[in-house]
Write an enzyme that holds these catalytic residues in place. Sequence first.
Site, mmCIF file in Angstrom:
data_model
loop_
_atom_site.group_PDB
_atom_site.id
_atom_site.type_symbol
_atom_site.label_atom_id
_atom_site.label_comp_id
_atom_site.label_asym_id
_atom_site.label_seq_id
_atom_site.Cartn_x
_atom_site.Cartn_y
_atom_site.Cartn_z
ATOM 1 N N CYS A 175 42.981 -1.174 -4.518
ATOM 2 C CA CYS A 175 44.182 -1.498 -4.690
ATOM 3 C C CYS A 175 44.591 -2.756 -5.304
ATOM 4 C CB CYS A 175 44.981 -1.125 -3.756
ATOM 5 S SG CYS A 175 44.901 -2.355 -2.299
ATOM 6 N N GLU A 230 -16.271 -2.066 7.334
ATOM 7 C CA GLU A 230 -15.165 -2.888 6.956
ATOM 8 C C GLU A 230 -15.318 -4.235 7.149
ATOM 9 O OE1 GLU A 230 -12.975 -0.663 5.321
ATOM 10 O OE2 GLU A 230 -11.114 -2.081 4.744
ATOM 11 N N LYS A 259 -11.257 12.097 12.307
ATOM 12 C CA LYS A 259 -12.366 12.995 11.523
ATOM 13 C C LYS A 259 -12.662 14.185 12.620
ATOM 14 C CE LYS A 259 -14.519 9.193 9.491
ATOM 15 N NZ LYS A 259 -15.508 7.971 9.873
ATOM 16 N N ASP A 272 0.685 -1.276 -0.042
ATOM 17 C CA ASP A 272 0.184 -0.014 0.135
ATOM 18 C C ASP A 272 0.911 1.265 0.135
ATOM 19 O OD1 ASP A 272 -2.848 -0.962 2.048
ATOM 20 O OD2 ASP A 272 -2.289 -1.594 0.158
ATOM 21 N N SER A 291 -12.172 8.670 -0.825
ATOM 22 C CA SER A 291 -10.865 8.301 -0.153
ATOM 23 C C SER A 291 -10.574 9.440 0.653
ATOM 24 C CB SER A 291 -9.720 8.246 -1.015
ATOM 25 O OG SER A 291 -10.191 7.147 -2.449
ATOM 26 N N LEU A 292 -9.481 8.985 1.613
ATOM 27 C CA LEU A 292 -8.950 10.035 2.368
ATOM 28 C C LEU A 292 -7.611 10.427 2.201
ATOM 29 C CD1 LEU A 292 -10.190 8.566 5.822
ATOM 30 C CD2 LEU A 292 -10.999 10.275 4.715
ATOM 31 N N CYS A 294 46.862 1.483 0.147
ATOM 32 C CA CYS A 294 45.575 1.328 -0.383
ATOM 33 C C CYS A 294 44.852 2.851 -0.452
ATOM 34 C CB CYS A 294 44.732 0.420 0.491
ATOM 35 S SG CYS A 294 42.986 0.234 -0.329
ATOM 36 N N LYS A 348 -8.030 2.223 11.531
ATOM 37 C CA LYS A 348 -8.134 1.992 10.215
ATOM 38 C C LYS A 348 -8.237 0.695 9.882
ATOM 39 C CE LYS A 348 -7.029 3.913 5.792
ATOM 40 N NZ LYS A 348 -6.451 2.799 5.218
ATOM 41 N N ARG A 392 -17.011 -1.429 -2.404
ATOM 42 C CA ARG A 392 -16.508 -0.163 -2.376
ATOM 43 C C ARG A 392 -16.602 0.000 -4.106
ATOM 44 N NH1 ARG A 392 -12.806 3.286 -3.450
ATOM 45 N NH2 ARG A 392 -12.627 5.410 -2.551
HETATM 46 ZN ZN LIG Z 1 43.038 -1.858 -1.098
#
Ligand SMILES: [Zn+2]
Length: 665
Positions: A407, A171, A286, A34, A83-84, A427, A116, A137
């Site tokens: 190196c 829901e 809300k 989501d 939708s929100l 190095c 939710k 929905r």
């Molecule tokens: Zn090295």
Amino acid sequence: MEKEIAKQLIAKLVKELNEYSFSYYSLAKSLISDRQFEDSLAKLIELEKEFPEFIDPSSPTNRVGGYVSSKFEKYKHSQKMLSLGNVFNKEELLNFDKQIKKLSGLKTIEYIAEAKIDGLSIVLIYQKGKLIKALTRGDGVVGEEVTHNIKTIKDIPLTIDFKDDLEVRGEVFFFDKDFEALNQRQLKNNNKLFANSRNAAAGSIRQLDSKITATRKLSTFIYYYINPQNDNIFKQSDALETIKKLKFHINDKYYVGDIEGVWNFISQLENIRSEIGYPIDGIVIKVNDLNLYDKIGTTVKVPKWATAYKFRAEVTTTKLIDISVNVGRTGKVNYNAILEPVQLCGTTVSNATLHNAKYITDLDIRIGATVKIKKAGDIIPKVLGVVKDENFTKLAPWEGVKFCPVCNSELINNEAYVDYFCPNKKCASRILESIIHFVSRVAMDIAGLGESIVKKFHKLGILNDVSDIYKIKDQKEIILKIEGFGDKSIDKLITAIEKSKTNSLERLLFGLGIKNIGFKNATIIAKRFMTLEAIMNLKMTDLNNISSFGTVVKNSLINWISQIDNQLIVEKLIEAGLNDQYLGIKLMTNKLVDKTFSITGVLSQPRNKVKELIEVNGGVFSNSLTKNVQFLIDNNEDSNSAKHKLAKSRNIEIINEATFLKMLA
Ligand SMILES: [Zn+2]
């Protein structure tokens, strides 16, 4: 952004999001998380705002939801299902509150915050107390009729004590235990497992055969009453309680109050979300007073009087593009995951730590695989593991790295460590990392010598070891040729370099980057031995009575000072005029070395004075009673203070001021 790039990006996002929506809404199968969907959508909205000329008529921003399946009868919703909008943190929540107050003209607003539920939205239509229709929905405007299936859900009343028509929304979901039981059954019957609770709920409701739905133990939370004002209900909280009285199943865990209270509620629920027993992915906030809705209004897509706080996705998946190998200043090889950028905890993550080679091979992490990554708080994201899907089996196992990528020296694997090292002191990677460490804030704190400049200077041959930093002032001619450098910026840099010469010894010692000598250990050594010269002449026996140093630390220090290259660098630094003395609190005696004190109650002299006495005699002062504290100074033998009691219970020796002073005599 270039117009052409924006155009292509918009087209790509529209195509992808439409595919995801179709899969999600019509096939009840989510291809991405989501959060990923929301992020892509947010990106598209932003691009469309900036380049309105490229808005595609099929853009998902033109519709609120997804596609409508053709398998079920379609009905238009009596009211569009909105939708929100989303908020992701406290700051955004407070902005939402500010906006509401501005639009409503009110100074205080009462909110209602509800969990939710991560399930399938449903509309229930009752006529004269009888359930006559249930719709999904759909795309928010048109839904699908699933009445037969809905009627199988035990907590939905088929008749209610209500004379007029009533429409409610809610829901459909599985309680965690029911979802687990369902998957157990799927497993037993050799059926495909459901990836998550929401998919299982959607799949169960969108069954053509309601007998199958009936075998699934679905539940509902009803939370929305259509046109409550018609029935003299003027608050969302009253609407909820009315719904409850009508014998619908509601979620009792909701909060009514101000925005600070809402934030507390959010924090509480986010903490217990995994134990709450049903799937929630956020909190809906809300305005509680329904009469304010018209005044506050809606945008084309979302109401302005409500928003949804999205919980942080703490774990997500993405593609491992490559494993990068870096060599640190001690020669240690670090492995990092280069990832396809993904949103996690509100930030874009494009790399993560892989710890060491053993970690990678133990987890069989392969380049090109989908990996699980985790981030909590400010911690660097880490790769948790690999998704062993079909793609994974086609990938070659990681071969490891045998040679230094910089190196080309053969890496060595010290048996005591799981780590690999580049043994080459010359190095370039080791040199660069050691210079970057030397100039860092905690070390010599030389502003203006950032990583990219250090790299440029190294390339030009100006910086070959840390002592070269103090010769930069003689290289003005060369530096002026570098793009972006002028007289002013060079002078500023030189000033910062000159200033660093006065730093106290512990910073210099830490800056030298000796293995196992962090800032704390550097401070202990500097305080104890006072000068760099003394430190360079240390013998193992000198370190024996530093009880906080283990063998590894002691060996590491002695080994470092015995090496000729290191001795040469130190000589060059002293020659350049760096301070080589400890400038902190000077030790008067070593009498309290390795002793840690804490203080409580009233003393004959200011507490700070006693604290100073502890420190100049080599002791350590601690405000609280940590496990290192050996002595609590308290003049009241029978004190009832919490600190006194705690010290007693921990067998910390309680001494009075006189005894303490005797220790210094
Ligand atoms: Zn090295």
